[in-house]
Scaffold this active site. Structure first.
Site, PDB file in Angstrom:
ATOM      1  N   ASP A   1       0.880  -1.164   0.000  1.00 23.49           N
ATOM      2  CA  ASP A   1       0.000   0.000   0.000  1.00 23.49           C
ATOM      3  C   ASP A   1       0.923   1.220   0.000  1.00 23.49           C
ATOM      4  OD1 ASP A   1      -2.358   1.654   0.544  1.00 23.49           O
ATOM      5  OD2 ASP A   1      -1.552   1.822   2.572  1.00 23.49           O
TER       6      ASP A   1
ATOM      7  N   ASP B   1      -0.161   5.124   0.919  1.00 26.93           N
ATOM      8  CA  ASP B   1      -0.411   6.110   1.989  1.00 26.93           C
ATOM      9  C   ASP B   1      -0.399   5.435   3.359  1.00 26.93           C
ATOM     10  OD1 ASP B   1      -1.073   8.754   0.627  1.00 26.93           O
ATOM     11  OD2 ASP B   1      -2.398   7.381  -0.449  1.00 26.93           O
TER      12      ASP B   1
ATOM     13  N   ASP C   1      -1.561  -0.771   5.881  1.00 27.52           N
ATOM     14  CA  ASP C   1      -1.751  -0.193   7.220  1.00 27.52           C
ATOM     15  C   ASP C   1      -3.207  -0.076   7.648  1.00 27.52           C
ATOM     16  OD1 ASP C   1      -2.165   1.922   5.247  1.00 27.52           O
ATOM     17  OD2 ASP C   1      -2.221   3.302   6.952  1.00 27.52           O
TER      18      ASP C   1
END
Length: 211
Positions: A9, A11, A161
């Protein structure tokens, strides 16, 4: 042995953009008709899934695609200010040196991700970047990437996250490593039962070798 592909991922996992995303979200709250996020509420929202956050803030499902587009547009003007998560550069170098193939799947724009990677001298580490607009997860994008790159599910590991990263990876039948340095709290991530949950990028290589 099939060479493993580690998909990240962007961001909150590679780029330290969470605070900026909250600021942008608050600035757009009136335009899109949802409540702003106070510092106290942010602590609460870190324990929520994506669905729970959307419901709590009162975001209209019909406005989500337009909201995501607007957020990505605003990020474009701040992309030069963002820095990598501390320790992630070293971890990525270590993975590349060990022969792993690296890629990115993100709901941010490919233009923003490419600009960030170039600004921080990370562009040479990634074999591919795929971007797609998603509301709750990335399962469709993950499956498309697996098909286009002709990757076997057992050879792919996703690193993210948020709870939606775990959910999407499980639906795509690939292993997932949740990282505690991004948006969702370790407690929220643990509830989704990722294959691994780590607290620092320096743990990545050791954990990946166990997959």
């Amino acid at each position: 042995m099939t060479q493993q592909v580690i998909i990240f991922d962007f961001d909150g996992t590679i780029a330290d953009t969470v605070d900026a995303l909250v600021t942008i979200a608050n600035r757009l709250a009136i335009e899109f008709g949802y409540i702003q996020i106070t510092p106290e509420e942010l602590s609460l929202l870190r324990n929520f899934t994506s669905r729970e956050i959307i419901k709590y803030l009162g975001i209209s499902f019909f406005k989500i695609p337009s909201l995501l587009k607007k957020v990505k547009g605003e990020l474009k003007y701040k992309i030069k200010e963002f820095k990598p998560i501390p320790g992630i550069y070293e971890a990525l170098i270590e993975l590349q040196n060990e022969g792993y193939r690296l890629g990115i799947i993100t709901s941010n724009s490919q233009e923003n991700v490419t600009a960030f990677l170039e600004n921080n001298e990370l562009e040479h580490l990634f074999e591919f970047i795929y971007s797609g607009v998603t509301i709750f997860g990335k399962t469709t994008i993950i499956n498309n990437v697996l098909r286009k790159k002709q990757l076997k599910t057992q050879a792919v590991i996703y690193v993210g996250d948020e709870t939606r990263d775990i959910e999407a990876s499980k639906k795509a039948n690939i292993k997932v490593i949740a990282v505690a340095w991004g948006f969702n709290s370790p407690e929220a991530l643990a509830k989704q039962n990722p294959d691994f949950l780590i607290n620092h990028p320096s743990e990545l290589l050791e954990v990946i070798k166990q997959c």
